[in-house]
Design a protein around this motif. Structure first.
Motif, PDB file in Angstrom:
ATOM      1  N   SER A  81       0.983  -1.053   0.008  1.00  0.00           N
ATOM      2  CA  SER A  81      -0.076   0.130  -0.028  1.00  0.00           C
ATOM      3  C   SER A  81       1.093   1.333   0.068  1.00  0.00           C
ATOM      4  O   SER A  81       1.925   1.402   0.819  1.00  0.00           O
ATOM      5  CB  SER A  81      -0.935  -0.029   1.338  1.00  0.00           C
ATOM      6  OG  SER A  81      -1.369   1.167   1.251  1.00  0.00           O
ATOM      7  N   LEU A  82       0.353   2.316  -0.573  1.00  0.00           N
ATOM      8  CA  LEU A  82       1.063   3.641  -0.639  1.00  0.00           C
ATOM      9  C   LEU A  82       1.054   4.134   0.447  1.00  0.00           C
ATOM     10  O   LEU A  82       2.027   4.931   1.050  1.00  0.00           O
ATOM     11  CB  LEU A  82       0.383   4.649  -1.594  1.00  0.00           C
ATOM     12  CG  LEU A  82       0.880   5.933  -1.683  1.00  0.00           C
ATOM     13  CD1 LEU A  82       2.028   6.113  -2.272  1.00  0.00           C
ATOM     14  CD2 LEU A  82       0.038   6.708  -2.617  1.00  0.00           C
ATOM     15  N   PHE A  83       0.296   3.737   1.624  1.00  0.00           N
ATOM     16  CA  PHE A  83       0.176   4.334   2.966  1.00  0.00           C
ATOM     17  C   PHE A  83       1.232   3.862   3.811  1.00  0.00           C
ATOM     18  O   PHE A  83       1.223   4.438   4.807  1.00  0.00           O
ATOM     19  CB  PHE A  83      -1.216   4.134   3.527  1.00  0.00           C
ATOM     20  CG  PHE A  83      -2.364   4.839   3.171  1.00  0.00           C
ATOM     21  CD1 PHE A  83      -2.331   5.692   2.118  1.00  0.00           C
ATOM     22  CD2 PHE A  83      -3.838   4.675   3.852  1.00  0.00           C
ATOM     23  CE1 PHE A  83      -3.261   6.293   1.648  1.00  0.00           C
ATOM     24  CE2 PHE A  83      -4.507   5.546   3.239  1.00  0.00           C
ATOM     25  CZ  PHE A  83      -4.623   6.380   2.158  1.00  0.00           C
ATOM     26  N   ARG A  84       1.891   2.927   3.285  1.00  0.00           N
ATOM     27  CA  ARG A  84       3.234   2.256   4.003  1.00  0.00           C
ATOM     28  C   ARG A  84       4.072   3.662   4.267  1.00  0.00           C
ATOM     29  O   ARG A  84       4.907   3.643   5.295  1.00  0.00           O
ATOM     30  CB  ARG A  84       4.014   1.450   3.295  1.00  0.00           C
ATOM     31  CG  ARG A  84       3.732  -0.239   3.423  1.00  0.00           C
ATOM     32  CD  ARG A  84       4.500  -0.857   2.768  1.00  0.00           C
ATOM     33  NE  ARG A  84       3.759  -2.543   3.211  1.00  0.00           N
ATOM     34  CZ  ARG A  84       4.623  -3.465   3.367  1.00  0.00           C
ATOM     35  NH1 ARG A  84       6.018  -3.324   2.870  1.00  0.00           N
ATOM     36  NH2 ARG A  84       4.239  -4.487   3.480  1.00  0.00           N
ATOM     37  N   TYR A  85       4.105   4.628   3.421  1.00  0.00           N
ATOM     38  CA  TYR A  85       4.883   5.726   3.482  1.00  0.00           C
ATOM     39  C   TYR A  85       4.261   7.029   4.383  1.00  0.00           C
ATOM     40  O   TYR A  85       4.901   8.130   4.541  1.00  0.00           O
ATOM     41  CB  TYR A  85       5.286   6.359   2.050  1.00  0.00           C
ATOM     42  CG  TYR A  85       6.056   5.034   1.217  1.00  0.00           C
ATOM     43  CD1 TYR A  85       7.173   4.674   1.452  1.00  0.00           C
ATOM     44  CD2 TYR A  85       5.407   4.304   0.092  1.00  0.00           C
ATOM     45  CE1 TYR A  85       7.852   3.731   0.593  1.00  0.00           C
ATOM     46  CE2 TYR A  85       5.741   3.574  -0.403  1.00  0.00           C
ATOM     47  CZ  TYR A  85       7.076   2.981  -0.365  1.00  0.00           C
ATOM     48  OH  TYR A  85       7.857   2.059  -1.006  1.00  0.00           O
ATOM     49  N   LEU A  86       3.119   6.587   4.933  1.00  0.00           N
ATOM     50  CA  LEU A  86       2.347   7.801   5.409  1.00  0.00           C
ATOM     51  C   LEU A  86       2.420   7.694   6.795  1.00  0.00           C
ATOM     52  O   LEU A  86       1.514   6.774   7.464  1.00  0.00           O
ATOM     53  CB  LEU A  86       0.941   7.925   4.638  1.00  0.00           C
ATOM     54  CG  LEU A  86       0.122   9.122   5.151  1.00  0.00           C
ATOM     55  CD1 LEU A  86       0.786  10.316   4.884  1.00  0.00           C
ATOM     56  CD2 LEU A  86      -1.222   8.954   4.608  1.00  0.00           C
TER      57      LEU A  86
END
Length: 236
Positions: A81-86
């Motif tokens: 998920s892109l949210f790993r970086y958030l």
């Protein structure tokens, strides 16, 4: 906003706990007990939980630079998920405004404000999305002009009944163009170039509305108030 979501945004309750509180008649809206979790509430409503007035946390508006090989989802799928970086609290409350494909990079907006994201993604509002496109087949200036004219009129994508909305294309190099669209159909950019006999090799979104990507890959930042307001009832 749904009542159960409002409770989650104004307390430490998870969704299931919020629904339980509503069913237990612990919640009133404007002095009336409400037991339907899907009831819509607004900023000017008075919502009480066990007699204590609730105030929803401020909405969040985030710009991210999506790397290739990630999915625009809250959870990992086949790809991470892109949210790993958030790195923010209550990331599960956030959603992505206009998803990008796994192999597409660039500007992504993230928020928990549904009305704001609707204004951006609704085609009739004309919010422009700008992509830098690498193509497999080079185009001469003459052939590029033909393609640009075609996109401006709209093209019929395979399996669809309506033409795409007018899009503008600027040639940068024989294999590279900049494409501006105002809608977000499934794999739209790739399918547009397939319709004119070319193939997208790489795709990068560099701008949404007046907002340009200004952070490096995998990085993110909060939007300024001015940037947030620039998307209200966008009509560019």
């Amino acid at each position: 906003m749904r009542l159960d979501k409002f409770l989650c945004k104004s307390t430490a309750l998870c969704k299931q706990e919020a629904i339980q509180s509503i069913h237990a008649k612990d919640v009133t809206v404007n002095g009336v007990v409400v037991t339907d979790a899907s009831t819509q509430v607004h900023e000017n409503n008075t919502v009480l939980l066990n007699g204590e007035r609730l105030k929803a946390r401020d909405f969040r508006y985030i710009l991210m630079h999506k790397p290739a090989g990630t999915v625009c989802s809250n959870v990992d799928e086949v790809y991470p998920s892109l949210f790993r970086y958030l790195n923010v609290d209550k990331v599960s409350e956030l959603h992505i405004v206009g998803r990008l494909d796994v192999d597409t990079t660039g500007l992504v907006l993230v928020t928990d404000d549904g009305r704001w994201s609707f204004d951006i993604t609704r085609p009739s509002n004309g919010c422009q999305k700008v992509y830098r496109v690498q193509l497999s087949r080079p185009m001469s200036s003459e052939s590029a002009q033909v393609v640009a004219d075609t996109f401006l009129k709209g093209v019929l994508l395979q399996g669809e009944a309506k033409l795409t909305l007018p899009a503008t294309m600027e040639q940068i190099a024989p294999h590279e163009v900049r494409l501006t669209i105002t809608e977000g159909r499934f794999h739209q950019v790739k399918r547009m170039f397939a319709a004119v006999g070319n193939r997208v090799v790489s795709l990068h979104r560099e701008q949404i509305g007046n907002l340009r990507l200004d952070v490096v890959t995998e990085q993110w930042r909060y939007l300024t108030l001015k940037e947030v307001e620039s998307f209200r009832n966008h009509s560019n």
